[in-house]
Design an enzyme around this catalytic site. Sequence first.
Site, PDB file in Angstrom:
ATOM      1  N   THR A 106       0.801  -1.223   0.000  1.00 49.09           N
ATOM      2  CA  THR A 106       0.000   0.000   0.000  1.00 49.09           C
ATOM      3  C   THR A 106       0.837   1.277   0.000  1.00 49.09           C
ATOM      4  OG1 THR A 106      -0.091   0.152   2.416  1.00 49.09           O
ATOM      5  CG2 THR A 106      -1.751  -1.223   1.336  1.00 49.09           C
ATOM      6  N   ASP A 198      17.821   3.432  -1.877  1.00 42.22           N
ATOM      7  CA  ASP A 198      17.245   3.288  -0.543  1.00 42.22           C
ATOM      8  C   ASP A 198      18.241   3.805   0.483  1.00 42.22           C
ATOM      9  OD1 ASP A 198      16.728   1.962   2.095  1.00 42.22           O
ATOM     10  OD2 ASP A 198      15.030   1.123   0.996  1.00 42.22           O
ATOM     11  N   ASP A 201      19.226   1.317   3.389  1.00 38.24           N
ATOM     12  CA  ASP A 201      20.132   0.251   2.953  1.00 38.24           C
ATOM     13  C   ASP A 201      21.538   0.770   2.705  1.00 38.24           C
ATOM     14  OD1 ASP A 201      18.276  -1.785   3.117  1.00 38.24           O
ATOM     15  OD2 ASP A 201      17.652  -1.614   1.025  1.00 38.24           O
TER      16      ASP A 201
END
Length: 207
Positions: A106, A198, A201
């Site tokens: 979502t 990211d 990360d």
Amino acid sequence: MLTVIDHPLVQHKLTLMRKKDTTTGDFRRLAREISLLLGYEVLRDLPLETITIETPLETMEAVQVQGKKLCFISILRAGEGILDGILDLVPSARIGHIGLYRDPETHEPVEYYFKVPEALEERLCVVVDPMLATGHSAAAAVTKLKEAGAKQIKLVCLIAAPEGVAAFEAVHADVPVYTAALDRQLDEHAYIRPGLGDAGDRLFGTK
């Protein structure tokens, strides 16, 4: 309410962070350095008060920051990469943490942790998170802070997407946003393009 901080050193360091071959160690160091530079701009309007001090030579009237100590709120986990640098600037600040992750289906934020200092209503709360992508996590974090009593809030990120800025401002039009860059758009996976990947990360070497 959006301020893009275009200082040459901020932009230079951001370019280095964007490069895909930048190592985890260098990425982490650059995040710390750039967040300190962002902090100067974000905190430039802190209220001051005059006090009397003794220098080694005489008594004088000098200024200091007025009111209760600042509060830096890190949106876990990637916010830690900005928190470290801005703490170098104001090491006495109080620290809060809000744990949110983005549901992969979502793209909505899911809260798993909330711990902040007391008396938020008397402090300037600076929320830090490297990426303002969909804007949902940042908006949810600020909503929680307001529910906890915070009245003065600023949001700091490295990179923002137009969609994220619009979504955040739709909910919190009273909260100024500071960023080093407003990028082109979000892709179908809600990643900022061109972005830097990211941030979590890259900060922690988990991918």
